[in-house]
Scaffold this motif. Structure first.
Motif, short mmCIF file in Angstrom:
data_model
loop_
_atom_site.label_atom_id
_atom_site.label_comp_id
_atom_site.label_asym_id
_atom_site.label_seq_id
_atom_site.Cartn_x
_atom_site.Cartn_y
_atom_site.Cartn_z
N GLY A 7 -35.56 44.32 61.53
CA GLY A 7 -36.77 44.52 60.76
C GLY A 7 -37.22 43.01 60.28
N ALA A 8 -36.49 41.97 60.70
CA ALA A 8 -36.83 40.67 60.50
C ALA A 8 -37.36 39.72 61.35
CB ALA A 8 -35.61 39.79 59.94
N SER A 9 -38.67 39.28 61.38
CA SER A 9 -39.28 38.69 62.08
C SER A 9 -38.80 37.13 61.95
CB SER A 9 -41.06 38.43 62.03
OG SER A 9 -41.08 37.76 60.55
N PRO A 10 -38.89 36.27 63.29
CA PRO A 10 -38.38 34.96 63.28
C PRO A 10 -38.88 34.03 62.05
CG PRO A 10 -38.97 35.66 65.48
CD PRO A 10 -39.46 36.71 64.69
N ALA A 11 -40.18 34.40 61.75
CA ALA A 11 -41.00 33.53 60.69
C ALA A 11 -40.15 34.02 59.40
CB ALA A 11 -42.22 34.14 60.30
N LEU A 12 -39.73 35.28 59.07
CA LEU A 12 -38.78 35.18 57.95
C LEU A 12 -37.57 34.86 58.09
CD1 LEU A 12 -38.57 38.97 56.33
CD2 LEU A 12 -36.56 37.48 56.86
N LEU A 13 -36.81 34.78 58.84
CA LEU A 13 -35.65 34.19 59.18
C LEU A 13 -35.49 32.69 58.89
CD1 LEU A 13 -33.95 36.38 61.98
CD2 LEU A 13 -33.63 36.69 59.62
N ALA A 14 -36.59 32.15 59.57
CA ALA A 14 -36.84 30.73 59.56
C ALA A 14 -37.02 30.29 58.12
CB ALA A 14 -37.86 30.28 60.46
N GLY A 15 -37.91 31.11 57.44
CA GLY A 15 -38.46 31.01 55.93
C GLY A 15 -37.22 30.96 55.05
N LYS A 16 -36.13 31.86 55.29
CA LYS A 16 -35.04 32.10 54.61
C LYS A 16 -34.12 30.86 54.65
CE LYS A 16 -33.43 34.63 51.47
NZ LYS A 16 -33.72 35.90 51.29
N ILE A 17 -34.16 30.39 55.97
CA ILE A 17 -33.12 29.42 56.18
C ILE A 17 -33.68 28.13 55.71
CG2 ILE A 17 -32.09 27.94 58.24
CD1 ILE A 17 -32.12 30.46 59.82
N VAL A 18 -34.88 27.91 55.93
CA VAL A 18 -35.30 26.71 55.08
C VAL A 18 -35.30 26.48 53.63
CG1 VAL A 18 -37.53 25.21 54.90
CG2 VAL A 18 -36.84 25.98 57.15
N ARG A 19 -35.80 27.71 53.17
CA ARG A 19 -35.94 27.61 51.41
C ARG A 19 -34.49 28.17 50.97
NH1 ARG A 19 -38.32 32.27 48.27
NH2 ARG A 19 -36.04 32.85 48.68
N PRO A 32 -35.97 46.77 56.04
CA PRO A 32 -35.53 47.60 56.58
C PRO A 32 -36.31 47.92 58.19
CG PRO A 32 -36.46 48.71 55.00
CD PRO A 32 -36.57 47.39 54.72
N ALA A 33 -35.42 48.03 59.35
CA ALA A 33 -36.13 48.26 60.52
C ALA A 33 -36.53 49.64 60.57
CB ALA A 33 -35.25 48.09 61.70
N ALA A 34 -37.92 49.92 60.92
CA ALA A 34 -38.52 51.26 60.84
C ALA A 34 -37.96 52.10 61.99
CB ALA A 34 -40.00 51.18 61.22
N VAL A 35 -37.27 51.48 63.18
CA VAL A 35 -36.81 52.20 64.23
C VAL A 35 -35.45 51.33 64.81
CG1 VAL A 35 -38.65 53.68 65.21
CG2 VAL A 35 -38.69 51.16 65.70
N VAL A 36 -34.40 51.75 65.05
CA VAL A 36 -33.41 51.22 65.84
C VAL A 36 -33.13 51.73 66.91
CG1 VAL A 36 -32.49 50.26 63.45
CG2 VAL A 36 -31.96 52.46 64.23
N PRO A 37 -32.49 51.05 68.01
CA PRO A 37 -31.93 51.81 69.13
C PRO A 37 -30.78 52.29 69.07
CG PRO A 37 -31.51 49.46 68.99
CD PRO A 37 -32.15 49.32 67.72
N HIS A 81 -43.50 38.58 64.27
CA HIS A 81 -43.36 40.23 64.31
C HIS A 81 -41.69 40.39 64.31
CE1 HIS A 81 -47.50 40.54 65.51
NE2 HIS A 81 -47.45 41.51 65.34
N SER A 82 -41.35 41.57 63.69
CA SER A 82 -39.82 42.03 63.95
C SER A 82 -39.68 42.66 65.06
CB SER A 82 -39.56 42.90 62.74
OG SER A 82 -39.94 44.00 62.76
N PRO A 83 -38.75 42.58 65.65
CA PRO A 83 -38.12 43.45 67.09
C PRO A 83 -38.65 44.87 66.68
CG PRO A 83 -36.51 41.95 66.54
CD PRO A 83 -37.36 41.95 65.57
N SER A 84 -38.50 45.57 65.82
CA SER A 84 -38.88 46.96 65.47
C SER A 84 -40.39 47.19 65.59
CB SER A 84 -38.16 47.84 64.23
OG SER A 84 -38.72 47.37 63.11
N SER A 107 -25.70 40.60 57.01
CA SER A 107 -25.39 40.85 58.17
C SER A 107 -26.15 40.69 59.29
CB SER A 107 -24.44 42.26 58.27
OG SER A 107 -24.42 42.85 59.57
N PHE A 108 -26.07 39.86 60.47
CA PHE A 108 -26.83 39.73 61.43
C PHE A 108 -26.76 40.80 62.51
CE2 PHE A 108 -26.66 35.22 59.63
CZ PHE A 108 -27.80 35.31 58.95
N ALA A 109 -25.43 41.42 62.14
CA ALA A 109 -25.00 42.37 63.24
C ALA A 109 -25.61 43.73 62.84
CB ALA A 109 -23.61 42.45 63.41
N ASP A 110 -26.14 44.14 61.76
CA ASP A 110 -26.58 45.28 61.44
C ASP A 110 -28.07 45.55 61.93
OD1 ASP A 110 -27.61 47.63 60.13
OD2 ASP A 110 -27.72 46.55 58.15
N PRO A 111 -28.33 46.33 62.84
CA PRO A 111 -29.66 46.39 63.39
C PRO A 111 -30.59 46.87 62.43
CG PRO A 111 -28.12 47.99 64.57
CD PRO A 111 -27.36 47.36 63.32
#
Ligand SMILES: [Cu+2]
Ligand SMILES: [Cu+2]
Lengths: 347, 150
Positions: free
Chosen positions: A295-307, A161-166, A195-198, A286-290
């Motif tokens: 709360g997801a970093s590029p490394a996390l997303l890439a890891g999920k896609i690859v694995r 979960p993102a600690a902060v959302v806009p 790092h995640s955006p949040s 959902s990638f539309a849910d802030p």
């Protein structure tokens, strides 16, 4: 008796005729043999009916691999991951011939490119390519370094979960000029990847340079940092791949509401239609849910896609997309969160 | 003699004339001004929704094909329309409905065992054929009843 005898001339002619006939037959057979369709026959069937047959192929570097593809039921598609041969449709009742050439040894994965049924994404096979000289040597390059998410110790299966959302959807364009006042490391590729955006937002909130910015402006700043890492020229490729491979589950707008999602199980997961191994299936993210996506970093997303999700219903794409293509997909996924003004790149 | 024969033939002549009129007369339907129409067609095994498209001759027709389960296609007889899309994607195309009549929509991707029955129809203009055949049937009825009134 006499009347029954055949004149010797006629007999010879008959023999000749027979001989010619036999020769012609042999010729026809030879021609048919020479013109026989070459190549390995590969049959495609829905995964419930066995998928690709055979599902394991072998080839040698530099030697063309000829395949004759045919479907036993519905329209399928054929493409090889990490290989640039274009995808072809495989239809029932018609042979499709293709020739593949590999210039690197290794294990390649071929996969179905037409959404042929709910288990379509399970329809894969492998091609083992060995170097021409020494059969058996699998020639794979030196063991690749572990993926970034492992190096960073990110658990890609844990909720994030993102600690902060806009408040609204952050727009990158407001920030174009402001990024320059910040410490350099925020703008590095390494920072972005890990790092995640949040997390970035929280770190920036502490920066003296960003003191004067409102929360909303700070989010625009984060969007600007993310945009600066986005290779605009790769977004179109990523969009196409996303629509082709991911949208059926994750939805065209990334909301996790693709047509296949409706049939996938909720949480606990006993989806009747995913009969092949229906345990632990989850709803597509959902990638539309802030709250989740920021709360997801590029490394996390890439890891999920690859694995992949290892049983959640999220396929693994490691053998299909190379690292650069995976990153293009990740960059594209953040467009479901941020409004980029793609002309104004980071100055 | 001639008089009676004319008397006998006249009703038949009138009926024949009526039949010809029914077949050939332009229908008194105000031709609607061509306009743009958009249809979003959801395709799933093994039907289209909507399955019947009604347009007027000359309309600019845009079709969006949105498969809901597996890959589907859509082609229309006599029109240069052939779309294909995987679920999650939308394929679209615009054409001018310049041929009046009723045309079959067909799925152009083998999508399953009932695939050949995955059809729909495009109706361009009013169903004139239907009305003309109804008219002809009425004329035929009159012809059948005619001898009774002699
Ligand atoms: Cu398939
Ligand atoms: Cu279909």
């Amino acid at each position: 008796m006499d009347a029954g005898r055949i004149a010797p001339q006629r007999e010879r002619r008959a023999r000749l005729f027979l001989l010619a006939l036999l020769a012609a037959l042999a010729l026809v057979l030879l021609a048919a043999y020479l013109a026989r369709p070459e190549g390995v026959l590969v049959r495609a069937a829905m995964p419930e009916q066995g998928g690709w047959l055979p599902a394991e192929l072998k080839a040698r570097v530099g030697e063309p691999l000829r395949l004759r593809l045919i479907s036993e039921d519905v329209t399928h598609g054929f493409a090889v991951g990490r290989h640039d041969a274009p995808a072809v449709d495989v239809n029932p009742g018609e042979y499709r011939e293709i020739t593949l050439l590999f210039d690197q040894p290794g294990k390649y994965v071929y996969y179905c490119t037409r959404w042929c049924g709910l288990n379509h994404w399970r329809m894969r096979g492998t091609i083992e390519v060995v170097s021409a000289g020494q059969p058996g040597s699998d020639g794979q390059a030196a063991p690749a370094e572990p993926p970034l998410y492992l190096q960073l110790g990110i658990d890609i299966d844990a909720p994030h979960p993102a600690a902060v959302v806009p408040e609204g959807r952050p727009r990158a364009e407001l920030t174009a000029g402001r990024i320059s006042g910040l410490p350099e490391h925020y703008r590095s590729r390494e920072y972005y990847l890990s790092h995640s955006p949040s997390q970035a937002w929280q770190a920036l909130r502490q920066e003296p340079a960003a003191q004067a910015l409102s929360d909303e402006q700070l989010w625009s700043l984060v969007a600007g940092l993310w945009q600066a890492q986005t290779r605009v020229e790769r977004l179109e490729f990523a969009r196409q791949q996303y629509n082709q491979n991911c949208a059926a589950c994750h939805g065209a707008q990334g909301a996790g509401d693709g047509v296949a999602a409706r049939q996938m199980a909720d949480g606990a997961g006993s989806g009747p239609v995913m009969g092949m191994q229906g345990h632990g299936l989850q709803k597509p993210s959902s990638f539309a849910d802030p709250g989740a996506m920021l709360g997801a970093s590029p490394a996390l997303l890439a890891g999920k896609i690859v694995r992949g999700g290892m049983g959640t219903g999220m396929p693994y794409w490691g053998p299909i997309f190379d690292d650069d293509q995976v990153m293009a997909l990740v960059e594209y996924l953040y467009t479901f969160q941020f409004d980029y003004s793609l002309e104004v790149k980071d100055e | 003699m001639t008089k009676t024969s004319l008397h006998a033939v006249l009703p038949w002549l009138v009926l024949a004339l009526l039949a010809a009129l029914v077949l050939l007369l332009p229908l008194p339907v105000a031709a609607a001004a061509p306009r743009a129409r958009r249809f979003r067609i959801e395709a799933s095994q093994f039907a289209y929704s909507p399955a019947v498209l009604r347009v007027n001759p000359g309309d600019q027709v845009t079709i969006e094909l949105a498969p809901q389960d597996v890959v589907h296609g859509l082609s229309i007889d006599s029109y240069p329309v052939d779309l294909q899309a995987d679920p999650g994607q939308v394929a679209s195309l615009t054409f001018t409905a310049d041929r009046p009549g009723v045309f079959k929509l067909r799925c152009s991707v083998t999508c399953g065992n009932m695939h050949p029955f995955m059809t729909g129809k495009l109706q361009v203009g009013p169903p004139t054929l239907l009305w003309r055949s109804l008219g002809l049937a009425l004329v035929a009825l009159a012809a059948a009843l005619l001898p009774r009134f002699k």
